[in-house]
Design an enzyme around this catalytic site. Structure first.
Site, PDB file in Angstrom:
ATOM      1  N   GLN A 159       7.315  16.852  11.133  1.00 31.79           N
ATOM      2  CA  GLN A 159       6.515  15.630  11.240  1.00 31.79           C
ATOM      3  C   GLN A 159       5.058  15.909  11.568  1.00 31.79           C
ATOM      4  OE1 GLN A 159       7.711  12.561  10.291  1.00 31.79           O
ATOM      5  NE2 GLN A 159       9.391  13.859   9.592  1.00 31.79           N
ATOM      6  N   GLN A 187     -10.530  -0.023  -0.250  1.00 29.36           N
ATOM      7  CA  GLN A 187     -10.796  -0.775  -1.485  1.00 29.36           C
ATOM      8  C   GLN A 187      -9.501  -1.279  -2.123  1.00 29.36           C
ATOM      9  OE1 GLN A 187     -11.715   2.307  -0.802  1.00 29.36           O
ATOM     10  NE2 GLN A 187     -11.167   3.764  -2.393  1.00 29.36           N
ATOM     11  N   GLU A 222       7.026   6.160  16.942  1.00 33.26           N
ATOM     12  CA  GLU A 222       7.430   5.628  15.639  1.00 33.26           C
ATOM     13  C   GLU A 222       8.838   6.147  15.288  1.00 33.26           C
ATOM     14  OE1 GLU A 222       5.172   7.235  12.435  1.00 33.26           O
ATOM     15  OE2 GLU A 222       6.221   6.041  10.935  1.00 33.26           O
ATOM     16  N   HIS A 223       8.980   7.463  15.332  1.00 36.86           N
ATOM     17  CA  HIS A 223      10.293   8.079  15.101  1.00 36.86           C
ATOM     18  C   HIS A 223      10.781   8.646  16.416  1.00 36.86           C
ATOM     19  CE1 HIS A 223       7.931   8.875  11.343  1.00 36.86           C
ATOM     20  NE2 HIS A 223       8.991   8.297  10.814  1.00 36.86           N
ATOM     21  N   HIS A 250      -0.906 -40.254  18.323  1.00 35.05           N
ATOM     22  CA  HIS A 250       0.472 -39.776  18.221  1.00 35.05           C
ATOM     23  C   HIS A 250       1.444 -40.862  18.686  1.00 35.05           C
ATOM     24  CE1 HIS A 250      -1.454 -35.889  17.874  1.00 35.05           C
ATOM     25  NE2 HIS A 250      -0.288 -35.294  17.682  1.00 35.05           N
ATOM     26  N   ASP A 254      12.960   9.236   6.319  1.00 36.68           N
ATOM     27  CA  ASP A 254      11.677   9.170   5.601  1.00 36.68           C
ATOM     28  C   ASP A 254      11.874   9.048   4.100  1.00 36.68           C
ATOM     29  OD1 ASP A 254      10.102   9.346   7.822  1.00 36.68           O
ATOM     30  OD2 ASP A 254       9.589  11.457   7.591  1.00 36.68           O
ATOM     31  N   ASN A 263      -3.602   5.870   6.103  1.00 31.02           N
ATOM     32  CA  ASN A 263      -4.365   6.597   7.128  1.00 31.02           C
ATOM     33  C   ASN A 263      -5.129   5.616   8.021  1.00 31.02           C
ATOM     34  OD1 ASN A 263      -6.570   5.824   5.616  1.00 31.02           O
ATOM     35  ND2 ASN A 263      -6.902   7.838   4.717  1.00 31.02           N
ATOM     36  N   TYR A 271       0.851  -1.191   0.000  1.00 32.34           N
ATOM     37  CA  TYR A 271       0.000   0.000   0.000  1.00 32.34           C
ATOM     38  C   TYR A 271       0.886   1.240   0.000  1.00 32.34           C
ATOM     39  CZ  TYR A 271      -3.694   3.275   0.624  1.00 32.34           C
ATOM     40  OH  TYR A 271      -4.553   4.312   0.409  1.00 32.34           O
ATOM     41  N   HIS A 317       2.280  15.858   8.600  1.00 33.01           N
ATOM     42  CA  HIS A 317       1.743  14.654   7.959  1.00 33.01           C
ATOM     43  C   HIS A 317       0.231  14.653   7.867  1.00 33.01           C
ATOM     44  CE1 HIS A 317       5.023  11.996   7.041  1.00 33.01           C
ATOM     45  NE2 HIS A 317       5.649  12.547   8.050  1.00 33.01           N
TER      46      HIS A 317
HETATM   47  N1  LIG Z   1       3.818   4.847   9.674  1.00 30.90           N
HETATM   48  C1  LIG Z   1       4.433   5.037   8.543  1.00 30.90           C
HETATM   49  O1  LIG Z   1       5.430   4.396   8.294  1.00 30.90           O
HETATM   50  C2  LIG Z   1       3.908   6.038   7.557  1.00 30.90           C
HETATM   51  C3  LIG Z   1       2.680   6.587   7.760  1.00 30.90           C
HETATM   52  N2  LIG Z   1       2.141   7.448   6.863  1.00 30.90           N
HETATM   53  C4  LIG Z   1       0.799   7.918   7.160  1.00 30.90           C
HETATM   54  O2  LIG Z   1      -0.030   7.528   6.100  1.00 30.90           O
HETATM   55  C5  LIG Z   1      -1.147   8.355   6.109  1.00 30.90           C
HETATM   56  C6  LIG Z   1      -1.504   8.736   4.700  1.00 30.90           C
HETATM   57  O3  LIG Z   1      -2.815   9.174   4.725  1.00 30.90           O
HETATM   58  P1  LIG Z   1      -3.545   9.789   3.469  1.00 30.90           P
HETATM   59  O4  LIG Z   1      -2.755  10.932   2.962  1.00 30.90           O
HETATM   60  O5  LIG Z   1      -4.947  10.054   3.891  1.00 30.90           O
HETATM   61  O6  LIG Z   1      -3.473   8.717   2.323  1.00 30.90           O
HETATM   62  P2  LIG Z   1      -3.982   7.219   2.256  1.00 30.90           P
HETATM   63  O7  LIG Z   1      -3.565   6.730   0.927  1.00 30.90           O
HETATM   64  O8  LIG Z   1      -3.594   6.434   3.437  1.00 30.90           O
HETATM   65  O9  LIG Z   1      -5.573   7.328   2.287  1.00 30.90           O
HETATM   66  C7  LIG Z   1      -6.316   7.793   1.192  1.00 30.90           C
HETATM   67  C8  LIG Z   1      -7.537   6.924   1.048  1.00 30.90           C
HETATM   68  O10 LIG Z   1      -8.352   7.062   2.210  1.00 30.90           O
HETATM   69  C9  LIG Z   1      -9.657   6.702   1.862  1.00 30.90           C
HETATM   70  N3  LIG Z   1     -10.610   7.537   2.586  1.00 30.90           N
HETATM   71  C10 LIG Z   1     -10.564   8.877   2.727  1.00 30.90           C
HETATM   72  N4  LIG Z   1     -11.624   9.288   3.441  1.00 30.90           N
HETATM   73  C11 LIG Z   1     -12.355   8.186   3.752  1.00 30.90           C
HETATM   74  C12 LIG Z   1     -13.564   7.958   4.476  1.00 30.90           C
HETATM   75  N5  LIG Z   1     -14.237   8.968   5.041  1.00 30.90           N
HETATM   76  N6  LIG Z   1     -13.998   6.703   4.596  1.00 30.90           N
HETATM   77  C13 LIG Z   1     -13.312   5.679   4.057  1.00 30.90           C
HETATM   78  N7  LIG Z   1     -12.168   5.838   3.348  1.00 30.90           N
HETATM   79  C14 LIG Z   1     -11.709   7.073   3.209  1.00 30.90           C
HETATM   80  C15 LIG Z   1      -9.804   6.897   0.372  1.00 30.90           C
HETATM   81  O11 LIG Z   1     -10.194   5.684  -0.189  1.00 30.90           O
HETATM   82  C16 LIG Z   1      -8.416   7.270  -0.118  1.00 30.90           C
HETATM   83  O12 LIG Z   1      -8.039   6.522  -1.250  1.00 30.90           O
HETATM   84  C17 LIG Z   1      -0.851   9.536   7.020  1.00 30.90           C
HETATM   85  O13 LIG Z   1      -1.576   9.362   8.209  1.00 30.90           O
HETATM   86  C18 LIG Z   1       0.637   9.403   7.255  1.00 30.90           C
HETATM   87  O14 LIG Z   1       1.023   9.869   8.508  1.00 30.90           O
HETATM   88  C19 LIG Z   1       2.783   7.793   5.710  1.00 30.90           C
HETATM   89  C20 LIG Z   1       4.032   7.265   5.440  1.00 30.90           C
HETATM   90  C21 LIG Z   1       4.696   6.364   6.347  1.00 30.90           C
HETATM   91  O1  LIG Z   2       7.648   7.183   8.419  1.00 31.77           O
HETATM   92  C1  LIG Z   2       6.628   7.872   8.391  1.00 31.77           C
HETATM   93  O2  LIG Z   2       5.665   7.664   9.109  1.00 31.77           O
HETATM   94  C2  LIG Z   2       6.551   9.049   7.485  1.00 31.77           C
HETATM   95  O3  LIG Z   2       7.132  10.097   8.186  1.00 31.77           O
HETATM   96  C3  LIG Z   2       7.216   8.808   6.155  1.00 31.77           C
HETATM   97  S1  LIG Z   2       6.938  10.084   5.034  1.00 31.77           S
HETATM   98  O4  LIG Z   2       7.565  11.313   5.502  1.00 31.77           O
HETATM   99  O5  LIG Z   2       5.511  10.300   4.924  1.00 31.77           O
HETATM  100  O6  LIG Z   2       7.516   9.684   3.769  1.00 31.77           O
HETATM  101 ZN   LIG Z   3       7.708  12.142   7.540  1.00 38.67          ZN
END
Ligand SMILES: NC(=O)C1=CN([C@@H]2O[C@H](COP(=O)(O)OP(=O)(O)OC[C@H]3O[C@@H](n4cnc5c(N)ncnc54)[C@H](O)[C@@H]3O)[C@@H](O)[C@H]2O)C=CC1
Ligand SMILES: O=C(O)[C@@H](O)CS(=O)(=O)O
Ligand SMILES: [Zn+2]
Length: 435
Positions: free
Chosen positions: A249, A181, A319-320, A412, A353, A204, A119, A252
């Site tokens: 950070q 989805q 996380e970080h 057994h 990152d 998310n 993903y 995000h």
């Molecule tokens: N822990 C980690 O290693 C990392 C975490 N992240 C996190 O990933 C997340 C990315 O989030 P997004 O930018 O939102 O992209 P995303 O790709 O995770 O989510 C977008 C999708 O959310 C769905 N969505 C939006 N609103 C909705 C609703 N009301 N009901 C159901 N589905 C819904 C849609 O289908 C859309 O395609 C951030 O929270 C970020 O902090 C990002 C990179 C690394």
């Molecule tokens: O590791 C994460 O959660 C993110 O900080 C990565 S990124 O900055 O969204 O690429």
């Molecule tokens: Zn970041």
């Protein structure tokens, strides 16, 4: 001294989790029953996308044409660092074979899963780096079929640089679908994708919840939800750099917690004054995210000394985790709960990152208490095997028969009996389990 909160969060990662759970379960049920048509209807609803689902070679080439040359060079640089680190991880996993007793040979093998679903988030930002982190580790692990899904940006589809990076790092299929989805399509094998053995990657709260619900039906790397970050800083830290790093950070998302833990109240107050000014200078989307994250989720905590700071950090299990304090070796030795650790002002979370080589898919919301981040290991099954000579297994057979009988597991026991009687017809054994 007990911890003193100069700033305490109103909300935590668990806020709103009940409604998210209901939403995600409903979407998963609909897609399980309605298949591709249901998945497409959610793509239209959430991402306003009605175009081709799996990208063909022409679409991938067209995306590559749109990526500037300089960015391609940067992606190649980051990919090389991530690949080298992943290869060292792969090298640290050893198959082995040993003779536990004479004639009793046992071994361990590490075998990659056959199909991975990665993903790559794309709702708010174009997470090019997430494509590199997930696909490169899968490739180095030896996964034969790597699928990627990422949210399309309306009619424009997936951001070209995400497509380019995923393809460069070794993706076999790229699906224009995000959110629940997208996860469901890779898990259930829709759109002619192979059914994933494991789903990896950040996203998310909807993506994280889908992974939590599907765990067991499909392998899950970890629950990597909204990003969180903690900085440990002492009086020698540069307040400006601490503030910039916190804001870096908080951008995000509205729900991305950042925490400052320090034993220096003056530093804390300087940082707290500076953060809103830095946020105010960000572009609009980033500013909105960081404003809400700072207001609702951020905390600033004063501790008595570095021992209390370290204990506080381990309780948060961020996380970080960044240390901007003296005696970095002490911190490296002492700290126990984090996804990825950044020691000293000369490095920063943003490096990890995007480009330095360690993985950025990391455990959030306290799950660093029990797991590390995405690595080659997550795609590998550590399995065991054995074989034996007749004499090598003789004592095992006797012990197995008696232990099984004591347990009441007669079937057994008889699997051992039959061998002893076949291989040693002239011997008698007490296999009753009561002797
Ligand atoms: N822990 C980690 O290693 C990392 C975490 N992240 C996190 O990933 C997340 C990315 O989030 P997004 O930018 O939102 O992209 P995303 O790709 O995770 O989510 C977008 C999708 O959310 C769905 N969505 C939006 N609103 C909705 C609703 N009301 N009901 C159901 N589905 C819904 C849609 O289908 C859309 O395609 C951030 O929270 C970020 O902090 C990002 C990179 C690394
Ligand atoms: O590791 C994460 O959660 C993110 O900080 C990565 S990124 O900055 O969204 O690429
Ligand atoms: Zn970041």
């Amino acid at each position: 001294m007990a911890r003193v909160y100069l700033k305490k969060a109103e909300k935590t990662a668990k806020t709103d989790s009940a409604s998210v759970q209901h939403t995600v379960q409903t979407i998963l049920d609909d897609i399980e029953q309605g298949g591709e048509a249901a998945a497409k209807s959610y793509a239209l609803k959430f991402d306003k996308y009605d175009g081709p689902m799996v990208l063909d070679a022409a679409a991938i080439a067209a995306a590559a044409d749109k990526v500037p040359q300089k960015l391609k060079a940067d992606i190649a640089f980051a990919h090389e660092n991530i690949r080298k680190f992943a290869e060292a991880q792969r090298g640290s996993m050893q198959d082995f074979e040993m003779e536990v007793r004479p004639g009793l040979i046992e071994g361990q093998r590490t075998i990659p899963v056959r199909a991975a679903g990665c993903y790559v988030p794309g709702g708010r930002y174009s997470h090019i780096a997430s494509a590199m982190m997930t696909v490169t580790t899968a490739k180095v692990a030896g996964v034969q079929n790597i699928s990627v899904c990422s949210p399309p940006q309306g009619d424009a589809g997936i951001a070209p640089a995400i497509i380019y990076a995923a393809h460069l790092c070794g993706a076999d299929n790229i699906l224009s679908m995000g959110g629940v989805q997208g996860v469901a399509a890779m898990t259930f094998g829709l759109f002619d994708l192979p059914k994933a053995d494991i789903i990896v990657g950040p996203g998310n709260q909807f993506v994280a919840e889908a992974k939590r619900i599907l765990f067991g039906r499909v392998g899950i790397d970890m629950i990597a939800g909204p990003t969180d970050s903690l900085i440990l800083a002492d009086g020698a830290a540069d307040a400006e750099i601490v503030a910039v790093d916190l804001v870096s950070q908080a951008e995000h998302g509205y729900n991305s917690p950042v925490w400052l833990v320090t034993d220096d109240e003056t530093l804390a107050k300087t940082v707290m004054d500076r953060v809103p000014e830095l946020i105010a200078n960000l572009p609009e989307l980033n500013r909105e995210n960081a404003t809400a994250a700072w207001r609702d989720y951020a905390e600033v905590i004063i501790c008595a000394d570095r021992e209390e700071m370290a204990a506080t950090s381990d309780d948060y299990a961020p996380e970080h985790l960044t240390v901007q304090a003296a005696d970095l070796d002490w911190w490296l030795e002492r700290l126990q709960c984090y996804g990825s650790l950044f020691l000293g002002e000369e490095t920063t979370v943003s490096y990890g990152d995007k480009a330095s080589g360690t993985n950025h898919v990391l455990p959030t919301s306290g799950s660093a208490r029990y797991t590390g981040g995405l690595s080659v290991h997550k795609y590998m099954k550590v399995v065991t095997w054995q074989r034996a000579t007749r004499d090598g297994a003789k004592q095992v057979a006797e012990a197995t028969a008696r232990i099984s009988r004591l347990e009441g597991m007669e079937g057994h026991a008889r699997a051992a009996d039959v061998r002893l009687h076949k291989y040693y017809p002239d011997e008698s054994f007490d296999l009753s389990g009561t002797a």
